[in-house]
Design an enzyme around this catalytic site. Structure first.
Site, mmCIF file in Angstrom:
data_model
loop_
_atom_site.group_PDB
_atom_site.id
_atom_site.type_symbol
_atom_site.label_atom_id
_atom_site.label_comp_id
_atom_site.label_asym_id
_atom_site.label_seq_id
_atom_site.Cartn_x
_atom_site.Cartn_y
_atom_site.Cartn_z
ATOM 1 N N LYS A 34 0.848 -1.202 0.000
ATOM 2 C CA LYS A 34 0.000 0.000 0.000
ATOM 3 C C LYS A 34 0.879 1.247 0.000
ATOM 4 O O LYS A 34 1.756 1.387 0.851
ATOM 5 C CB LYS A 34 -0.904 0.012 1.243
ATOM 6 C CG LYS A 34 -1.776 1.248 1.348
ATOM 7 C CD LYS A 34 -2.779 1.132 2.469
ATOM 8 C CE LYS A 34 -2.283 1.628 3.797
ATOM 9 N NZ LYS A 34 -2.119 3.081 3.894
ATOM 10 N N LYS A 63 -7.138 8.226 -1.394
ATOM 11 C CA LYS A 63 -8.464 8.671 -0.916
ATOM 12 C C LYS A 63 -8.955 9.939 -1.615
ATOM 13 O O LYS A 63 -9.179 10.973 -0.985
ATOM 14 C CB LYS A 63 -8.445 8.894 0.603
ATOM 15 C CG LYS A 63 -8.042 7.668 1.413
ATOM 16 C CD LYS A 63 -8.169 7.939 2.906
ATOM 17 C CE LYS A 63 -7.729 6.775 3.758
ATOM 18 N NZ LYS A 63 -6.278 6.568 3.804
ATOM 19 N N ASP A 66 -13.581 14.721 -4.340
ATOM 20 C CA ASP A 66 -13.794 15.993 -5.032
ATOM 21 C C ASP A 66 -15.086 15.866 -5.841
ATOM 22 O O ASP A 66 -15.813 14.881 -5.711
ATOM 23 C CB ASP A 66 -12.568 16.274 -5.942
ATOM 24 C CG ASP A 66 -12.313 17.766 -6.095
ATOM 25 O OD1 ASP A 66 -13.277 18.503 -6.406
ATOM 26 O OD2 ASP A 66 -11.162 18.200 -5.919
ATOM 27 N N THR A 120 -11.901 5.786 10.350
ATOM 28 C CA THR A 120 -11.966 5.154 11.675
ATOM 29 C C THR A 120 -11.386 6.052 12.764
ATOM 30 O O THR A 120 -11.531 5.767 13.937
ATOM 31 C CB THR A 120 -11.239 3.788 11.685
ATOM 32 O OG1 THR A 120 -9.976 3.963 11.067
ATOM 33 C CG2 THR A 120 -12.026 2.730 10.955
ATOM 34 N N ARG A 212 3.207 -1.724 10.757
ATOM 35 C CA ARG A 212 4.264 -1.807 11.765
ATOM 36 C C ARG A 212 4.575 -3.193 12.332
ATOM 37 O O ARG A 212 5.756 -3.485 12.568
ATOM 38 C CB ARG A 212 3.975 -0.797 12.889
ATOM 39 C CG ARG A 212 4.172 0.633 12.419
ATOM 40 C CD ARG A 212 3.490 1.636 13.304
ATOM 41 N NE ARG A 212 2.031 1.549 13.189
ATOM 42 C CZ ARG A 212 1.191 2.315 13.834
ATOM 43 N NH1 ARG A 212 1.643 3.228 14.676
ATOM 44 N NH2 ARG A 212 -0.107 2.196 13.669
HETATM 45 O O1 C5P Z 1 1.095 0.056 11.070
HETATM 46 P P1 C5P Z 1 -0.363 -0.319 10.904
HETATM 47 O O2 C5P Z 1 -0.579 -1.800 10.741
HETATM 48 O O3 C5P Z 1 -1.218 0.290 11.994
HETATM 49 O O4 C5P Z 1 -0.777 0.368 9.520
HETATM 50 C C1 C5P Z 1 -2.107 0.378 9.070
HETATM 51 C C2 C5P Z 1 -2.220 1.168 7.805
HETATM 52 O O5 C5P Z 1 -3.587 1.269 7.436
HETATM 53 C C3 C5P Z 1 -1.686 2.598 7.882
HETATM 54 O O6 C5P Z 1 -1.155 2.945 6.599
HETATM 55 C C4 C5P Z 1 -2.932 3.419 8.166
HETATM 56 O O7 C5P Z 1 -2.842 4.739 7.710
HETATM 57 C C5 C5P Z 1 -3.988 2.641 7.369
HETATM 58 N N1 C5P Z 1 -5.366 2.831 7.802
HETATM 59 C C6 C5P Z 1 -5.777 2.553 9.082
HETATM 60 N N2 C5P Z 1 -7.096 2.744 9.428
HETATM 61 C C7 C5P Z 1 -7.956 3.200 8.527
HETATM 62 C C8 C5P Z 1 -7.562 3.475 7.228
HETATM 63 C C9 C5P Z 1 -6.240 3.270 6.891
HETATM 64 O O8 C5P Z 1 -4.975 2.124 9.911
HETATM 65 N N3 C5P Z 1 -9.218 3.329 8.854
#
Ligand code: C5P
Length: 241
Positions: A34, A63, A66, A120, A212
């Site tokens: 991603k 995302k 517009d 979220t 992470r």
């Molecule tokens: O490091 P982690 O597993 O928390 O990363 C989750 C990814 O998903 C990040 O890029 C975060 O911005 C994205 N994301 C999220 N919750 C959302 C939409 C996107 O954690 N509702």
């Protein structure tokens, strides 16, 4: 779908060198990444080409939000760059989503067009303050998921805790792309409503977005393999149920 196709690694990096390093480290273990706003802008879009040239699938997480024409034109950029999946905001409305779905399918019928329902990061109070709606977050998200489906889009980004209800309402083929996934052995970080990879699969998530727990792990390859193993267990158990 095979096991590897269901794991999307979030490349949350501000420079392309760090992002390339983790892609090199993960090698053949991972096939889907991603790219969000931070990396896309800092790499001037080059990260997308780097990944596609390496034969990796890309979820372009920009995302778009517009008016219909502008969002559609931006979405066509994704379609022409041959990304596997991209997203827009469902709150741009049904007309906007219909325009995007129609035009991108003409150019790239295979690409998955996904919508974000309610971010979220919103609390119940934040949603009420912003939308002045009589619906709560979950109801609003479900309504937006239905609109997304009716507009001809392929699926939504959602919490693993909402995936089942969305599948029930929008059908099995409607895709659920779920962040907030945490194996038991990893820290929750700033994620709140988390679910393990295996439970996420069992609860209707098609694609798991994990950052992470893998990218910041001492041994990213082993961490990715453990997550893939859990996904496989979920798929086997789900197939038996
Ligand atoms: O490091 P982690 O597993 O928390 O990363 C989750 C990814 O998903 C990040 O890029 C975060 O911005 C994205 N994301 C999220 N919750 C959302 C939409 C996107 O954690 N509702």
């Amino acid at each position: 779908m095979n096991v590897k196709d269901r794991l999307i690694i979030a490349l949350d990096y501000s420079n392309m060198e760090d992002a390339k390093n983790i892609v090199e480290t993960l090698g053949d273990t991972v096939s889907f990444y991603k790219v969000g706003l931070e990396l896309f802008l800092n790499s001037k879009g080059e990260m997308v080409d780097y990944l596609t040239e390496k034969g990796k699938k890309v979820f372009l997480d920009l995302k778009f939000h517009d008016i219909p024409n502008t969002t559609t034109m931006a979405s066509l950029f994704a379609a022409k760059r041959n990304v596997f999946m991209f997203n827009i905001h469902a709150t741009g409305g049904k007309q906007m989503m219909e325009s995007v779905a129609k035009k991108v399918k003409e150019v790239n019928p295979e690409m998955l067009a996904i919508a974000v329902t309610i971010l979220t990061s919103f609390s119940e109070e934040g949603v009420q303050e912003t939308f002045k709606s009589t619906l709560n977050i979950k109801e609003l998200a479900l309504n937006l998921a239905r609109l997304t489906k009716e507009a001809g889009m392929d699926g939504v980004v959602c919490s693993p805790w909402e995936a089942k209800a969305i599948k029930e309402s929008c059908g099995e083929m409607f895709k659920t792309v779920c962040p907030g996934v945490r194996p038991r052995w990893s820290a929750a970080n700033d994620q709140e409503r988390i679910m393990t990879p295996k439970d996420a699969i069992l609860n209707g998530c098609d694609y798991l977005v994990v950052g992470r727990p893998i990218t910041k792990n001492e041994n990213p390859v082993e961490a990715a393999k453990l997550v893939l193993k859990e996904i496989e267990e979920g798929m086997k158990e789900g197939a038996v149920c």
